[in-house]
Design a protein around this motif. Structure first.
Motif, PDB file in Angstrom:
ATOM      1  N   GLY A  87      -1.975   1.043   8.925  1.00  0.00           N
ATOM      2  CA  GLY A  87      -1.424   2.045  10.144  1.00  0.00           C
ATOM      3  C   GLY A  87       0.374   2.049  10.288  1.00  0.00           C
ATOM      4  O   GLY A  87       0.880   3.322  10.820  1.00  0.00           O
ATOM      5  N   ARG A  88       0.837   1.299   9.510  1.00  0.00           N
ATOM      6  CA  ARG A  88       2.964   1.003   9.330  1.00  0.00           C
ATOM      7  C   ARG A  88       3.437   1.458   8.705  1.00  0.00           C
ATOM      8  O   ARG A  88       2.711   1.408   7.532  1.00  0.00           O
ATOM      9  CB  ARG A  88       2.900  -1.015  10.319  1.00  0.00           C
ATOM     10  CG  ARG A  88       4.161  -0.683  10.292  1.00  0.00           C
ATOM     11  CD  ARG A  88       4.382  -2.288  10.201  1.00  0.00           C
ATOM     12  NE  ARG A  88       4.583  -2.113   8.666  1.00  0.00           N
ATOM     13  CZ  ARG A  88       3.478  -3.070   8.667  1.00  0.00           C
ATOM     14  NH1 ARG A  88       2.783  -3.853   9.067  1.00  0.00           N
ATOM     15  NH2 ARG A  88       3.907  -3.833   6.923  1.00  0.00           N
ATOM     16  N   GLU A  89       4.174   2.510   9.031  1.00  0.00           N
ATOM     17  CA  GLU A  89       4.973   3.087   8.026  1.00  0.00           C
ATOM     18  C   GLU A  89       6.147   2.420   7.705  1.00  0.00           C
ATOM     19  O   GLU A  89       6.990   2.451   8.467  1.00  0.00           O
ATOM     20  CB  GLU A  89       4.880   4.355   8.276  1.00  0.00           C
ATOM     21  CG  GLU A  89       5.562   5.454   7.174  1.00  0.00           C
ATOM     22  CD  GLU A  89       5.756   6.743   7.414  1.00  0.00           C
ATOM     23  OE1 GLU A  89       7.642   7.297   7.790  1.00  0.00           O
ATOM     24  OE2 GLU A  89       5.095   7.479   7.566  1.00  0.00           O
ATOM     25  N   ASP A 103       0.556  -1.325  -0.153  1.00  0.00           N
ATOM     26  CA  ASP A 103       0.015  -0.100   0.206  1.00  0.00           C
ATOM     27  C   ASP A 103       0.865   1.345  -0.301  1.00  0.00           C
ATOM     28  O   ASP A 103       1.430   1.454   0.941  1.00  0.00           O
ATOM     29  CB  ASP A 103      -1.136   0.068   1.664  1.00  0.00           C
ATOM     30  CG  ASP A 103      -1.763  -1.309   1.060  1.00  0.00           C
ATOM     31  OD1 ASP A 103      -2.227  -1.367   0.093  1.00  0.00           O
ATOM     32  OD2 ASP A 103      -1.836  -1.690   2.556  1.00  0.00           O
ATOM     33  N   PRO A 104       1.275   1.811  -0.977  1.00  0.00           N
ATOM     34  CA  PRO A 104       2.067   2.317  -1.597  1.00  0.00           C
ATOM     35  C   PRO A 104       2.407   4.141  -0.856  1.00  0.00           C
ATOM     36  O   PRO A 104       0.638   4.218  -1.577  1.00  0.00           O
ATOM     37  CB  PRO A 104       3.154   2.240  -2.598  1.00  0.00           C
ATOM     38  CG  PRO A 104       2.431   1.609  -3.394  1.00  0.00           C
ATOM     39  CD  PRO A 104       1.440   0.845  -2.609  1.00  0.00           C
ATOM     40  N   ALA A 105       2.705   4.656  -0.453  1.00  0.00           N
ATOM     41  CA  ALA A 105       2.342   6.162  -0.229  1.00  0.00           C
ATOM     42  C   ALA A 105       3.463   7.003  -1.007  1.00  0.00           C
ATOM     43  O   ALA A 105       4.559   6.305  -0.739  1.00  0.00           O
ATOM     44  CB  ALA A 105       1.731   6.493   1.043  1.00  0.00           C
ATOM     45  N   LEU A 139       8.853   6.188  -0.413  1.00  0.00           N
ATOM     46  CA  LEU A 139       8.630   5.644  -0.869  1.00  0.00           C
ATOM     47  C   LEU A 139       8.308   5.094   0.828  1.00  0.00           C
ATOM     48  O   LEU A 139       9.157   4.112   1.058  1.00  0.00           O
ATOM     49  CB  LEU A 139       8.819   4.962  -2.187  1.00  0.00           C
ATOM     50  CG  LEU A 139       8.125   5.287  -3.638  1.00  0.00           C
ATOM     51  CD1 LEU A 139       8.595   4.458  -4.213  1.00  0.00           C
ATOM     52  CD2 LEU A 139       7.105   5.761  -3.389  1.00  0.00           C
ATOM     53  N   VAL A 140       6.864   4.894   1.292  1.00  0.00           N
ATOM     54  CA  VAL A 140       6.595   3.925   1.979  1.00  0.00           C
ATOM     55  C   VAL A 140       5.437   3.221   2.258  1.00  0.00           C
ATOM     56  O   VAL A 140       4.210   3.020   0.773  1.00  0.00           O
ATOM     57  CB  VAL A 140       6.160   4.627   3.362  1.00  0.00           C
ATOM     58  CG1 VAL A 140       7.554   5.713   3.915  1.00  0.00           C
ATOM     59  CG2 VAL A 140       5.696   5.854   2.863  1.00  0.00           C
ATOM     60  N   ASP A 141       5.396   2.484   2.706  1.00  0.00           N
ATOM     61  CA  ASP A 141       3.845   1.093   2.813  1.00  0.00           C
ATOM     62  C   ASP A 141       3.456   1.431   4.284  1.00  0.00           C
ATOM     63  O   ASP A 141       4.057   1.184   4.700  1.00  0.00           O
ATOM     64  CB  ASP A 141       4.739  -0.174   2.233  1.00  0.00           C
ATOM     65  CG  ASP A 141       3.219  -1.300   2.590  1.00  0.00           C
ATOM     66  OD1 ASP A 141       2.671  -1.322   2.300  1.00  0.00           O
ATOM     67  OD2 ASP A 141       3.184  -2.460   3.366  1.00  0.00           O
TER      68      ASP A 141
END
Length: 325
Positions: free
Chosen positions: A297-299, A246-248, A291-293
């Motif tokens: 709620g966990r980054e 679930d990238p952001a 880029l984070v997953d």
């Protein structure tokens, strides 16, 4: 000495002075001597600034936290410059230009401070705080009379590195969630005050325009777009489906931070994420792209990239560049 020997000695001394002047351009020893000489006075002012900025932030975010101001101090160990340079620079103002004196260098402080607090009545404190980062100190608006400058401002180019340790009964929390939370809150408060584009300003000449000291004209606005990512690692497990992520994307420059929406269950997200970045000093600032997953709620970091603003501003409009993380 004969006139010839005297002339030779004068030339030798001139060469030695020139050598020492050139050598001292980035020699931090004079800056450290100055810092040590005035630390007992500067630390009192610095403590009041820290308390005024930090205490409301921490007490608002951490329930039951109380500061014992009477027993707080920054200790006797002054800040240290590992590298320093001095230049003259001009600043644009509506009436034309003013002349400034600029000091830049790498600042390191391993403070023997004592910040005493209580959490729900239980006493604890911070006995060591380390701050390291590239800092600029500007003496603004040279005058031909006292106080010599209209004011001063100081700031970090990027968020400085912070470490700290608890004392007392809270020593067991040194690796706990409270320490992480407090470090983040301290870092955020520092960014809000003195990380570009924010500056901590002090007015010395009471007739001066304070906004010339605290809010000089920015160099411009950098518009940056993160279009997409491909082939991201699958970091999340599911019981009845394939692994995915679930990238952001997060874009940060100095104190400015922008976070995109999360793209659920995607290894090839199309972000089309546009951000306007206010630039205070293009030659010294960098943009960090992470880029984070964001699963449940966990980054979790997937990769990051650091790009100089000077490079980004040299690209043509609408140009697209591909990088491997």
């Amino acid at each position: 000495l004969t006139p010839l020997e005297l002339a030779d000695e004068v030339k030798r001394l001139e060469r030695e002075v020139a050598f020492l002047r050139e050598k001292s351009d980035r020699d931090p020893r004079w800056g450290n001597t100055l810092a040590a000489s005035v630390w007992s006075h500067v630390s009192v002012y610095a403590l009041s600034v820290i308390m005024d900025e930090l205490e409301p932030t921490l007490t608002a975010e951490i329930s039951g936290l109380y500061f014992d101001r009477e027993n707080c101090h920054l200790g006797g160990r002054p800040v240290r410059w590992d590298d320093i340079a001095i230049i003259r620079a001009s600043q644009d103002i509506p009436e034309g230009k003013i002349e400034n004196l600029v000091l830049t260098g790498h600042l390191a402080w391993d403070g023997e401070l004592s910040i005493c607090m209580r959490l729900h009545g239980v006493p604890f404190g911070i006995y060591n705080l380390s701050i390291q980062g590239d800092m600029m100190v500007e003496l603004v608006g040279m005058l031909k009379h006292f106080p010599i400058f209209d004011g001063a401002r100081l700031f970090f180019f990027e968020p400085p590195k912070l470490t700290m340790h608890f004392q007392g009964v809270a020593e067991i929390l040194n690796l706990g969630p409270l320490k992480s939370q407090m470090l983040k809150l301290i870092s955020d408060a520092l960014c809000d005050v003195m990380v570009l584009p924010n500056r901590k300003g002090i007015r010395l000449n009471h007739e001066a325009d304070v906004f010339r000291i605290t809010h000089p004209y920015p160099e411009g606005v950098l518009w940056l777009t993160v279009y997409s990512a491909e082939g991201l690692p699958a970091m999340d497990s599911h019981l009845i489906s394939d692994r995915t992520s679930d990238p952001a994307v997060e874009v940060q420059c100095g104190a400015l931070r922008f976070m995109s929406d999360t793209h659920a269950s995607s290894l090839n997200p199309v972000f089309d994420f546009h951000v306007p970045i206010l630039i205070g000093m293009a030659a010294r600032q960098r943009v960090r792209i992470r880029l984070v997953d964001m699963y449940r709620g966990r980054e979790e970091l997937m990769g990051e990239l650091h790009l100089p603003v000077a490079l980004l501003s040299s690209w043509t409009t609408q140009a697209r560049h591909v990088f491997e993380l």
